[in-house]
Design an enzyme around this catalytic site. Structure first.
Site, PDB file in Angstrom:
ATOM      1  CB  CYS A 140      22.145 -15.401  47.802  1.00 34.50           C
ATOM      2  SG  CYS A 140      23.803 -16.032  47.567  1.00 34.50           S
ATOM      3  CG  HIS A 259      25.672 -11.896  49.695  1.00 34.71           C
ATOM      4  ND1 HIS A 259      26.526 -12.397  50.659  1.00 34.71           N
ATOM      5  CD2 HIS A 259      25.242 -12.978  48.979  1.00 34.71           C
ATOM      6  CE1 HIS A 259      26.604 -13.723  50.526  1.00 34.71           C
ATOM      7  NE2 HIS A 259      25.823 -14.091  49.526  1.00 34.71           N
TER       8      HIS A 259
END
Ligand SMILES: NC(=O)c1ccc[n+]([C@@H]2O[C@H](COP(=O)([O-])OP(=O)(O)OC[C@H]3O[C@@H](n4cnc5c(N)ncnc54)[C@H](OP(=O)(O)O)[C@@H]3O)[C@@H](O)[C@H]2O)c1
Length: 358
Positions: A140, A259
């Protein structure tokens, strides 16, 4: 997008990535005619609603992929290692979110904005046939980084990328979210949370400079943790720049989702100005830029539930003419996992989504 005849499976359908797959199939009106949902034995019989239809979760068993064209895997390395080759044997393209095959030679590490030219072309209504294969979805944190780097690599060339991450607990799955919520409740009630099963230290109101396990073998990777090594190696593979220097430092923080990354990117050729480099980023596929002129920047809560990779706070490092700093934020469950997987499938079939979020 018109309804079509693509038969798909989702392995890990009850996890945070698997559930995001189902939301995206709906939101983007992905033209599936059949959907098989798989999870562990414990989840057998659970019901899920997708596209107004009810589907029952089943467990994996021999022959369970027969007749499917695409199988999305989001159940961890061990399940993918065992079952993704079986999906391919059954004639499907396996789009795998785990780390099991990412660095294997001959396996595409797919990010449509970066290397769509490598993807096989599929036709709705036709089995993948000889194009059945595993396509790996990158880590990710890597995906959002390469989407932001790609336009800079194309325009200026990349010399050195340094990145530090601020990663949400959803990156560790359902258990990560539950651990943060439970520990936060305890801390608010005045108790001191102890280490849980998911993170190496208590995560409530703290930052943990470790994601995955540490390498301690005296190699060049010594001292890095596995998430950092993934970012460094996968970035080179996806961008097809084996010599670019990439250095990563990853940190888990007590945010629920998305994130963020602070990135120092050293270009091979200098950019003429902030406006020029902002224009390159603003035009890039998959990127939403918060320009200096906007006097704003994206946050992790803002990026949650949205599709783009957000880039903001672009400014020059005063110590070096060719180094620029930027803040890169994206939803790890969407672009960092399920969305990227669905975009790989859409690209293979030449499909455009019915809708995108923001
Ligand atoms: N979370 C992220 O941001 C992210 C990003 C990129 C990639 N990934 C990768 O995506 C995968 C899934 O992550 P996640 O965050 O969604 O984890 P998660 O929330 O823990 O979900 C795990 C899923 O795997 C299923 N599962 C467990 N044992 C199984 C078995 N024996 N057979 C079939 N399914 C089984 C679980 O089913 P039950 O509910 O029945 O246990 C659940 O559906 C991992 O490989 C992870 O590395 C995650």
């Amino acid at each position: 997008m018109a309804k079509g005849d693509i038969r798909i499976g989702v392995v890990g359908a009850t996890g945070v990535v698997g559930e995001t797959f189902q939301i995206l199939l709906d939101q983007r009106a992905f033209p599936f005619s059949e959907l098989r949902l798989f999870a562990s034995e414990a989840s057998r019989g659970l019901k899920r609603n997708v596209d107004g239809r009810e589907f029952e979760v089943t467990s994996l068993k021999d022959g369970c992929f027969d007749g499917l064209d695409i199988v999305f895997f989001s159940s961890g390395d061990d399940i993918s290692k065992e079952w993704a080759p079986k999906a391919v044997k059954a004639g499907a393209v396996a789009i795998d979110n785990s780390g099991a095959f990412r660095m294997d030679e001959g396996v595409i590490l797919g990010v449509p904005e970066c290397n769509a030219d490598l993807f096989p072309k599929l036709k709705i209504g036709e089995r993948p046939g000889a194009r059945a294969q595993i396509i790996a979805n990158p880590n990710c944190s890597t995906i959002q980084l390469v989407v932001a780097l790609k336009p800079l690599a194309d325009r200026y060339g990349l010399d050195f990328v340094r990145v530090s991450s601020y990663q949400s607990v959803s990156g560790a799955g359902k258990a990560g979210i539950e651990e943060l919520l439970e520990q936060t409740k305890l801390a608010v009630e005045g108790e001191i949370p102890t280490k849980g099963a998911t993170f190496p230290k208590p995560i409530a109101f703290d930052a943990i400079p470790q994601i995955g396990s540490f390498v301690t073998d005296g190699s060049a990777d010594d001292g890095f943790c596995s998430e950092e090594i993934k970012i460094m190696k996968e970035t080179r593979k996806i961008l097809r720049l084996p010599d670019v220097r990439v250095s990563a430092f990853t940190v888990r923080i007590p945010t629920l989702n998305s994130h963020a990354e602070t990135v120092w990117v050293t270009l091979k050729k200098p950019a003429a100005s902030l406006l020029e480099i902002e224009a390159v980023l603003a035009e890039a596929e998959g990127v939403e830029l918060f320009s200096r002129a906007s006097r704003d920047y994206p946050t992790q809560a803002f990026a949650s539930g949205a599709d783009p990779v957000y880039v903001g706070r672009v400014h020059k490092d005063p110590n070096d003419e060719t180094t620029w700093m930027m803040w890169v934020v994206s939803d790890n469950l969407r672009k960092g996992a399920a969305l990227n997987g669905i975009q790989i499938a859409e690209t293979m079939y030449g499909l455009k989504p019915a809708a995108e979020v923001r």
